[in-house]
Motif scaffolding. Structure first.
Motif, short mmCIF file in Angstrom:
data_model
loop_
_atom_site.label_atom_id
_atom_site.label_comp_id
_atom_site.label_asym_id
_atom_site.label_seq_id
_atom_site.Cartn_x
_atom_site.Cartn_y
_atom_site.Cartn_z
N GLY A 100 -13.30 -59.28 24.66
CA GLY A 100 -13.32 -58.74 23.39
C GLY A 100 -12.05 -58.20 22.90
O GLY A 100 -10.98 -58.28 23.56
N ASN A 101 -12.15 -57.71 21.65
CA ASN A 101 -10.74 -57.20 20.88
C ASN A 101 -10.12 -56.18 21.56
O ASN A 101 -8.80 -55.88 21.34
CB ASN A 101 -10.93 -56.84 19.56
N HIS A 102 -10.67 -55.25 22.65
CA HIS A 102 -10.20 -54.39 23.43
C HIS A 102 -9.65 -54.66 24.73
O HIS A 102 -9.12 -53.81 25.24
CB HIS A 102 -10.95 -53.07 23.34
N ASP A 103 -10.11 -55.76 25.12
CA ASP A 103 -9.55 -56.16 26.28
C ASP A 103 -7.99 -56.61 26.59
O ASP A 103 -7.46 -57.38 25.48
CB ASP A 103 -10.41 -57.64 26.71
N HIS A 133 -9.26 -61.02 19.39
CA HIS A 133 -8.35 -61.02 20.73
C HIS A 133 -7.55 -62.25 20.47
O HIS A 133 -6.25 -61.89 20.94
CB HIS A 133 -9.46 -61.35 22.07
N HIS A 183 -16.18 -50.59 27.77
CA HIS A 183 -15.13 -49.87 27.33
C HIS A 183 -14.79 -48.89 28.69
O HIS A 183 -14.72 -47.78 28.51
CB HIS A 183 -15.16 -49.02 26.07
N ASP A 240 -15.26 -56.60 25.60
CA ASP A 240 -14.86 -55.20 25.63
C ASP A 240 -15.05 -54.35 26.88
O ASP A 240 -15.74 -53.59 26.84
CB ASP A 240 -15.17 -54.27 24.41
N PHE A 258 -17.03 -46.38 22.32
CA PHE A 258 -15.58 -46.58 22.40
C PHE A 258 -15.14 -45.37 21.67
O PHE A 258 -15.34 -44.77 20.88
CB PHE A 258 -15.70 -47.58 21.01
N ASN A 282 -11.44 -50.26 27.52
CA ASN A 282 -11.24 -49.46 26.24
C ASN A 282 -10.10 -49.68 25.44
O ASN A 282 -10.21 -49.70 24.27
CB ASN A 282 -11.36 -47.99 26.73
N ASP A 300 -19.59 -54.13 25.51
CA ASP A 300 -18.74 -53.07 25.01
C ASP A 300 -18.82 -51.72 26.25
O ASP A 300 -19.09 -50.72 25.78
CB ASP A 300 -19.19 -52.65 23.99
N HIS A 303 -18.26 -62.41 21.47
CA HIS A 303 -17.87 -60.88 21.41
C HIS A 303 -18.39 -60.18 19.90
O HIS A 303 -19.41 -59.46 19.64
CB HIS A 303 -16.61 -60.14 21.63
N HIS A 332 -19.87 -55.54 19.80
CA HIS A 332 -18.71 -55.25 18.93
C HIS A 332 -19.15 -54.12 17.93
O HIS A 332 -18.39 -53.27 17.64
CB HIS A 332 -18.22 -56.60 18.24
#
Length: 381
Positions: A228-231, A271, A164, A194, A362, A197, A162, A300, A320
Motif C-alpha cells: 500500500g501507499n504507506h509501505d 506506492h 498500519h 498498508d 492510520f 504505518n 491497513d 490496495h 485504503h
C-alpha cells in the motif's frame, strides 16, 4: 474510483487545508483558552499557550525528521496522535458550544456562558477521544457471501487490510488479530496493503516479534499480501526480512494460479509514484492467466477497481479508505469515492468488490463511526 468532487482534491490541496486548519486551531483555541481561564480563575496564560503550541509543532517537526524509532520517538508519535485527535474534536465542539453561548449572551448579556462552553468542549472532546481509542482496538468480524462459480466448492478467505503496524498497532494488537483469524479456520488470508504505518517496519519497536506472531496464522493455502501507499519500497531489505519471518508471500505485480481461482496482486498506484516503481497493466499480467478460472484481484486502492472489471476480474479486494476512520471525516471520505468504491460488498455487473474499513488504524489512535475489522469472505466456487 473517485467521485467528481475528488478531482479537485490533491495531495497539495490536502496539505494546504491541513495547514490552514492547524493555523485556525492554534489561534482560535489559544484565544478561547485564555479567555475562559481568565473568566474562571482570573489568570492570563497567553504565554503558556504560545509555548505549548510552539513546543508541539517543534517536536512534531523534529521527530518526523528521524529515521530511527527509539522508545522516546514512539512515545511522541502516540502522544502527538492523541493530541491531534483531541484538538480536532475540541475545535469542532467548541464552535458548536460557542454558537449556543452567543445566543445566551445575546439574551442574558452574561459572558460566563463562554467559559462554560469552553468547559463543555473540553469534557466532551476528552470523552470522545477516550472512547475512540478504546473502540479502535475492538475487532469486528464482517462476513460476506460471494458466489464466483457453480457453488460446488466452499472456500473461506480472510481479508485483512491497513494493519498500519507501528507506534499504535504493535505486538499486542497483532496477537489479537492472529487469534481471531485462526479461530475462523481460513483456507487463505490476503492482506491488501498498508501493512506498515509510516514506511518503516521498525516503527513498532519489535518487528521481529510481530513478524513471528503473523507467522503463526493458520491457513490451508497460505498468506498473501500486496503493498500500500504507506509501505516501504519493494527493495527495502528490512521489509523483505519481515515478510519472510511472517511467512507472507508478497505479490508484486504477480499472478498466482490455484485449483479453483487465479489470484493477482497489484502494486499500489500511490506506492508506485512515491518510489518510482512499476505497476504492470493488468492486461499484461493476464496473458498467462489460466482459462475458465475466476480472477480475484488484490489492489490496495479502490481506484484500480474499474481496470480490474474491464479485464474480467470477478472479485476485487481493496482497502485504503478506512471508511473515513473518524466522524465526521467519514462523510468527507464518502464524498471522495463512488458509493460502491468507498466501503463494503457490492456487485458491479458480473464482478463483485469488497472494500475493507481496515484491520488497524492510520496515524491517529481513534475510531468513531467506524470499526477495525476482519473480513470473512465465504466463496462459492
Amino acid at each position: 474510483m473517485k467521485s467528481k468532487l475528488s478531482q479537485y482534491i490533491s495531495e497539495k490541496f490536502f496539505s494546504v487545508c491541513l495547514v490552514l486548519f492547524l493555523l485556525f486551531t492554534t489561534v482560535y483555541t489559544a484565544f478561547r483558552t485564555e479567555n475562559a481561564v481568565w473568566q474562571l480563575w482570573g489568570l492570563h496564560i497567553y504565554g503558556a499557550v504560545a509555548v505549548f503550541y510552539l513546543l508541539l509543532f517543534f517536536l512534531s517537526w523534529f521527530f518526523h525528521r528521524q529515521r530511527s524509532f527509539p522508545p522516546i520517538c514512539r512515545f511522541w508519535i502516540r502522544l502527538e496522535g492523541s493530541l491531534f485527535c483531541f484538538l480536532f474534536y475540541f475545535v469542532l465542539i467548541l464552535l458548536i458550544c460557542d454558537a449556543a453561548a452567543v445566543a445566551v449572551f445575546f439574551f442574558h448579556k452574561n459572558s460566563v456562558a463562554f467559559a462554560i462552553s469552553w468547559c463543555f468542549a473540553i469534557g466532551i472532546s476528552l470523552g470522545l477521544v477516550a472512547y475512540g481509542m478504546v473502540h479502535a482496538r475492538r475487532l469486528k468480524t464482517v462476513r460476506y457471501d460471494v458466489r464466483l462459480g457453480e457453488g460446488k466448492k466452499d472456500y473461506r478467505m480472510i481479508l485483512l487490510s491497513d494493519l498500519h503496524i507501528g507506534a499504535f498497532v504493535g505486538l499486542g494488537y497483532i496477537k489479537k488479530v492472529v487469534e481471531k483469524v485462526n479461530s475462523l479456520s481460513p483456507d487463505m488470508v490476503v492482506i491488501t496493503g498498508d501493512i506498515f504505518n509510516n514506511g518503516y517496519a521498525e516503527e513498532c519497536g519489535s518487528p521481529d516479534a510481530v513478524g513471528a506472531v503473523l507467522g503463526t496464522l493458520q491457513t490451508k493455502d497460505g498468506v498473501y499480501a500486496v503493498l500500500g501507499n504507506h509501505d516501504p519500497a519493494y527493495s527495502d531489505e528490512k521489509m523483505r526480512c519481515f515478510f519472510q519471518k511472517a511467512n507472507i508471500r508478497l505479490l508484486y505485480n504477480e499472478l498466482l494460479p490455484f485449483p479453483f481461482f487465479t489470484l493477482v496482486g497489484r502494486n499500489d498506484l500511490l506506492h508506485c509514484k512515491q518510489y518510482s516503481e512499476v505497476r504492470t497493466p493488468l492486461n499484461e499480467l493476464l496473458r498467462k492467466k489460466p482459462e475458465q478460472k475466476p480472477l480475484i484481484v488484490l489492489d490496495h486502492n479502490p481506484d484500480g477497481i474499474d481496470e480490474a472489471i474491464e479485464n474480467g476480474a470477478k472479485l476485487i479486494l481493496c482497502g485504503h479508505t478506512h471508511r473515513g476512520q473518524m466522524f465526521p471525516l467519514t462523510f468527507l471520505t464518502r464524498l471522495a469515492y463512488e458509493k460502491n468504491h468507498f466501503y463494503g460488498h457490492a456487485a458491479l455487473g458480473e464482478a463483485q468488490t469488497v472494500v475493507s474499513a481496515g484491520t488497524g488504524y492510520f496515524q491517529l489512535p481513534v475510531r468513531l463511526g467506524t470499526n477495525s475489522e476482519i473480513v470473512e469472505i465465504n466463496l462459492k466456487l
